[in-house]
Scaffold this motif. Structure first.
Motif, PDB file in Angstrom:
ATOM      1  N   ARG A 244       9.503 -20.069 -32.465  1.00 23.46           N
ATOM      2  CA  ARG A 244       9.662 -19.655 -33.871  1.00 23.46           C
ATOM      3  C   ARG A 244       9.456 -18.152 -34.017  1.00 23.46           C
ATOM      4  N   SER A 245       8.451 -17.617 -33.320  1.00 22.62           N
ATOM      5  CA  SER A 245       8.223 -16.169 -33.387  1.00 22.62           C
ATOM      6  C   SER A 245       9.408 -15.409 -32.809  1.00 22.62           C
ATOM      7  N   GLY A 246      10.008 -15.969 -31.753  1.00 27.65           N
ATOM      8  CA  GLY A 246      11.193 -15.340 -31.176  1.00 27.65           C
ATOM      9  C   GLY A 246      12.378 -15.371 -32.122  1.00 27.65           C
ATOM     10  N   LEU A 247      12.584 -16.506 -32.779  1.00 31.96           N
ATOM     11  CA  LEU A 247      13.687 -16.623 -33.730  1.00 31.96           C
ATOM     12  C   LEU A 247      13.518 -15.672 -34.906  1.00 31.96           C
ATOM     13  N   GLU A 248      12.282 -15.541 -35.371  1.00 31.70           N
ATOM     14  CA  GLU A 248      12.022 -14.655 -36.507  1.00 31.70           C
ATOM     15  C   GLU A 248      12.240 -13.189 -36.150  1.00 31.70           C
ATOM     16  N   SER A 249      12.129 -12.876 -34.846  1.00 36.38           N
ATOM     17  CA  SER A 249      12.288 -11.474 -34.433  1.00 36.38           C
ATOM     18  C   SER A 249      13.753 -11.038 -34.370  1.00 36.38           C
ATOM     19  N   VAL A 250      14.660 -12.008 -34.401  1.00 34.57           N
ATOM     20  CA  VAL A 250      16.091 -11.683 -34.375  1.00 34.57           C
ATOM     21  C   VAL A 250      16.524 -11.305 -35.786  1.00 34.57           C
TER      22      VAL A 250
ATOM     23  N   ALA B 213       8.020 -30.221 -23.158  1.00 35.43           N
ATOM     24  CA  ALA B 213       7.407 -29.357 -24.167  1.00 35.43           C
ATOM     25  C   ALA B 213       8.364 -28.253 -24.605  1.00 35.43           C
ATOM     26  N   LEU B 214       9.088 -27.675 -23.656  1.00 37.63           N
ATOM     27  CA  LEU B 214      10.074 -26.649 -23.985  1.00 37.63           C
ATOM     28  C   LEU B 214      11.178 -27.209 -24.878  1.00 37.63           C
ATOM     29  N   ALA B 215      11.645 -28.412 -24.547  1.00 37.92           N
ATOM     30  CA  ALA B 215      12.691 -29.036 -25.359  1.00 37.92           C
ATOM     31  C   ALA B 215      12.188 -29.330 -26.769  1.00 37.92           C
ATOM     32  N   VAL B 216      10.988 -29.908 -26.850  1.00 37.98           N
ATOM     33  CA  VAL B 216      10.396 -30.207 -28.162  1.00 37.98           C
ATOM     34  C   VAL B 216      10.177 -28.922 -28.952  1.00 37.98           C
ATOM     35  N   GLY B 217       9.689 -27.893 -28.266  1.00 37.02           N
ATOM     36  CA  GLY B 217       9.410 -26.628 -28.931  1.00 37.02           C
ATOM     37  C   GLY B 217      10.650 -25.973 -29.502  1.00 37.02           C
TER      38      GLY B 217
ATOM     39  N   VAL C  78      14.909 -27.390 -43.075  1.00 35.65           N
ATOM     40  CA  VAL C  78      15.466 -28.671 -43.486  1.00 35.65           C
ATOM     41  C   VAL C  78      14.400 -29.433 -44.273  1.00 35.65           C
ATOM     42  N   PRO C  79      14.700 -29.866 -45.501  1.00 32.68           N
ATOM     43  CA  PRO C  79      13.707 -30.576 -46.298  1.00 32.68           C
ATOM     44  C   PRO C  79      13.103 -31.749 -45.532  1.00 32.68           C
ATOM     45  N   VAL C  80      11.840 -31.938 -45.690  1.00 33.90           N
ATOM     46  CA  VAL C  80      11.049 -33.009 -45.064  1.00 33.90           C
ATOM     47  C   VAL C  80      10.869 -32.757 -43.566  1.00 33.90           C
ATOM     48  N   LEU C  81      11.968 -32.554 -42.828  1.00 32.90           N
ATOM     49  CA  LEU C  81      11.852 -32.376 -41.380  1.00 32.90           C
ATOM     50  C   LEU C  81      11.024 -31.145 -41.020  1.00 32.90           C
ATOM     51  N   SER C  82      11.259 -30.030 -41.709  1.00 30.34           N
ATOM     52  CA  SER C  82      10.498 -28.822 -41.410  1.00 30.34           C
ATOM     53  C   SER C  82       9.020 -29.011 -41.737  1.00 30.34           C
ATOM     54  N   GLN C  83       8.741 -29.768 -42.819  1.00 31.08           N
ATOM     55  CA  GLN C  83       7.338 -30.061 -43.158  1.00 31.08           C
ATOM     56  C   GLN C  83       6.685 -30.965 -42.119  1.00 31.08           C
ATOM     57  N   LEU C  84       7.453 -31.935 -41.632  1.00 33.84           N
ATOM     58  CA  LEU C  84       6.925 -32.828 -40.598  1.00 33.84           C
ATOM     59  C   LEU C  84       6.617 -32.059 -39.322  1.00 33.84           C
ATOM     60  N   VAL C  85       7.484 -31.117 -38.967  1.00 29.90           N
ATOM     61  CA  VAL C  85       7.241 -30.295 -37.781  1.00 29.90           C
ATOM     62  C   VAL C  85       5.980 -29.464 -37.964  1.00 29.90           C
ATOM     63  N   ALA C  86       5.798 -28.910 -39.169  1.00 35.87           N
ATOM     64  CA  ALA C  86       4.604 -28.110 -39.450  1.00 35.87           C
ATOM     65  C   ALA C  86       3.339 -28.952 -39.316  1.00 35.87           C
ATOM     66  N   VAL C  87       3.390 -30.184 -39.818  1.00 32.56           N
ATOM     67  CA  VAL C  87       2.228 -31.087 -39.699  1.00 32.56           C
ATOM     68  C   VAL C  87       1.968 -31.416 -38.233  1.00 32.56           C
ATOM     69  N   TYR C  88       3.044 -31.711 -37.490  1.00 30.05           N
ATOM     70  CA  TYR C  88       2.908 -32.017 -36.066  1.00 30.05           C
ATOM     71  C   TYR C  88       2.242 -30.869 -35.316  1.00 30.05           C
ATOM     72  N   VAL C  89       2.683 -29.639 -35.588  1.00 29.61           N
ATOM     73  CA  VAL C  89       2.120 -28.465 -34.912  1.00 29.61           C
ATOM     74  C   VAL C  89       0.623 -28.355 -35.182  1.00 29.61           C
ATOM     75  N   GLU C  90       0.231 -28.539 -36.428  1.00 31.53           N
ATOM     76  CA  GLU C  90      -1.187 -28.411 -36.773  1.00 31.53           C
ATOM     77  C   GLU C  90      -2.025 -29.514 -36.141  1.00 31.53           C
TER      78      GLU C  90
ATOM     79  N   PHE D  66       3.345 -33.473 -25.871  1.00 31.41           N
ATOM     80  CA  PHE D  66       2.944 -33.471 -27.282  1.00 31.41           C
ATOM     81  C   PHE D  66       2.159 -32.206 -27.615  1.00 31.41           C
ATOM     82  N   LEU D  67       1.178 -31.914 -26.787  1.00 30.02           N
ATOM     83  CA  LEU D  67       0.376 -30.695 -27.005  1.00 30.02           C
ATOM     84  C   LEU D  67       1.217 -29.449 -26.778  1.00 30.02           C
ATOM     85  N   GLY D  68       1.911 -29.406 -25.646  1.00 32.86           N
ATOM     86  CA  GLY D  68       2.689 -28.217 -25.307  1.00 32.86           C
ATOM     87  C   GLY D  68       3.825 -27.963 -26.273  1.00 32.86           C
ATOM     88  N   GLY D  69       4.437 -29.032 -26.791  1.00 38.50           N
ATOM     89  CA  GLY D  69       5.529 -28.863 -27.733  1.00 38.50           C
ATOM     90  C   GLY D  69       5.124 -28.077 -28.962  1.00 38.50           C
ATOM     91  N   ALA D  70       3.886 -28.283 -29.410  1.00 36.44           N
ATOM     92  CA  ALA D  70       3.400 -27.562 -30.588  1.00 36.44           C
ATOM     93  C   ALA D  70       3.279 -26.066 -30.293  1.00 36.44           C
TER      94      ALA D  70
END
Length: 219
Positions: free
Chosen positions: A106-112, A31-35, A46-58, A95-99
């Motif tokens: 992401r929140s950590g990256l945005e804080s930098v 989960a940490l690696a996926v996250g 990244v086009p498409v990939l970032s959208q796919l990640v967003a769908v996966y998270v939801e 799968f669950l934990g990765g989301a």
């Protein structure tokens, strides 16, 4: 409360605790690696990939783990994908934990701050070096409380893996209650073993958070 019953049950719960720990450890590491990968893809936009990640998270965060396990263990074989009970539990947890880990990272990256990127780039670092040596370490330290909370959450979520016939703590408790009707003893041991697993994780998490805060602000 019959102490002789508790004494007789202890080895059985010990074996079940090892199963719970094994699934938890493997699932959380994945989960940490996926996250981390998911968060980097979302931040890179990244086009498409970032959208796919967003769908996966939801999808992952808005469906119960038990439903995901049913799909993985009972549904995938219909498509020719056969997974063992242990593998199914680990994949479901990852799968669950990765989301959840994706959102934490992401929140950590945005804080930098952007200034960190610019300063490192001005020193001649490439994008990969900036991420590896500057951004990701700071992001991890800042999202440590969320990572610890998610880790505890995922360990508790292993309580549903008994639906795929894994002999974890909950499976063992239900089996003993149904077979011998020693409900108080079985439940007391169930609670006790979860506390034995989760309390050290919680204490370690607090220690890590303190170390991180000291390293970042102590100077």
């Amino acid at each position: 409360m019959q102490l002789d019953v508790i004494e007789r049950y202890l080895p059985l719960y010990g074996q079940a605790a090892l199963v719970t720990l094994q699934i938890s450890l493997l699932g959380i590491v994945l989960a940490l690696a996926v996250g981390l990968v998911g968060a980097l893809l979302r931040e890179a936009r990244v086009p498409v990939l970032s959208q796919l990640v967003a769908v996966y998270v939801e999808v992952a965060r808005n469906t119960p783990l038990i439903v995901q396990l049913f799909f993985i263990y009972f549904g995938l074989p219909k498509a020719g994908v056969l997974l063992s009970a242990t593998t199914s539990a680990v994949v479901g947890l990852a799968f669950l934990g990765g989301a959840y880990m994706t959102e934490a990272f992401r929140s950590g990256l945005e804080s930098v701050g952007r200034i960190q990127w610019e300063s490192a780039t001005s020193l001649g670092m490439g994008r990969g070096q900036v991420l590896r040596n500057v951004v990701v370490p700071q992001a991890v330290s800042r999202c440590m409380p969320a990572l610890v909370a998610n880790t505890i959450f995922l360990v508790k979520e292993t309580s549903v893996v008994s639906v795929v016939a894994l002999p974890d703590l909950v499976f063992r408790a239900k089996e003993l209650i149904g077979r011998e009707y020693n409900t108080p003893e079985a439940l007391v041991l169930l609670v006790a073993f979860y506390l034995l697993i989760l309390l050290p994780i919680s204490l370690l998490g607090r220690w890590l958070e303190g170390r991180v805060r000291h390293a970042e602000f102590g100077n």
